[in-house]
Design a protein around this motif. Structure first.
Motif, short mmCIF file in Angstrom:
data_model
loop_
_atom_site.label_atom_id
_atom_site.label_comp_id
_atom_site.label_asym_id
_atom_site.label_seq_id
_atom_site.Cartn_x
_atom_site.Cartn_y
_atom_site.Cartn_z
N MET A 1 26.84 38.50 45.58
CA MET A 1 26.72 39.65 46.49
C MET A 1 27.25 40.90 45.77
N CYS A 4 31.09 42.78 45.67
CA CYS A 4 32.15 41.81 46.04
C CYS A 4 32.92 41.48 44.77
N CYS A 7 32.65 37.79 43.75
CA CYS A 7 31.34 37.46 43.16
C CYS A 7 31.28 37.97 41.72
N HIS A 46 28.71 33.21 47.69
CA HIS A 46 29.40 34.10 48.63
C HIS A 46 29.28 33.61 50.08
N HIS A 97 35.46 37.37 50.86
CA HIS A 97 34.73 36.27 50.20
C HIS A 97 35.68 35.09 50.34
ZN ZN Z 1 31.46 37.46 47.11
#
Ligand code: ZN
Ligand code: 5GP
Length: 137
Positions: A1, A4, A7, A46, A97
């Motif tokens: 994502m 993020c 991520c 995610h 997350h």
């Molecule tokens: Zn994430």
């Protein structure tokens, strides 16, 4: 994502001190430890929050957290471990997350959670809240 942080750590766009990884999860050192040695177990994919995370992934995250807890006890001589998982800014979550905190604890580490337990006005107040939860299950 996109946008993020976790991520980006999974994608190796941001560096992290990795302890363990497999196809599903990544474990790395928390950059702002509550106690030194504090680790984070995250899903590679995610998900957020816990209520949107598949049961299999939650199981994997927590079984991995258990392994990290054992490693903290064996490797650091930790006397105990806090395993925590925050959901929503109201609960103190900073990174949206899914992640599980694994925090090594030592008898003399001086950290206190300021648990500050409240009291119900009476038994009925507690019972009504329990009823509300039971209705939702
Ligand atoms: Zn994430
Ligand atoms: P939360 O409050 O969302 O449950 O916890 C987020 C945790 O992620 C915090 O303990 C914070 O120190 C950690 N953290 C935030 N950004 C980074 C980062 O870029 N790298 C690492 N290793 N940890 C981070």
């Amino acid at each position: 994502m996109r946008d993020c942080i976790f991520c980006k750590i999974v994608e190796k766009e941001i560096p992290a001190t990795v302890i363990y990884e497999d196809d599903d999860v990544l474990v790395f050192m928390d950059i702002g430890p509550i106690i030194k040695g504090h680790a984070l177990v995250i899903s590679k994919k995610h998900y957020d929050p816990v209520t949107e995370t598949p049961d299999e992934m939650l199981a994997k995250l927590h079984v991995t957290a258990k392994r990290i807890a054992q490693a903290q006890m064996n490797g650091f001589g930790a006397d105990g471990v806090n395993i925590m998982q925050n959901n929503g800014t109201a609960a103190g979550q900073e990174v949206p997350h899914i992640h599980v905190h694994v925090i090594p604890r030592f008898s003399d580490d001086g950290h206190h959670w300021n648990w500050n337990a409240k009291k119900y006005n009476d038994f009925d107040e507690m019972k009504k809240l329990a009823d509300k939860l039971r209705e939702q299950l």
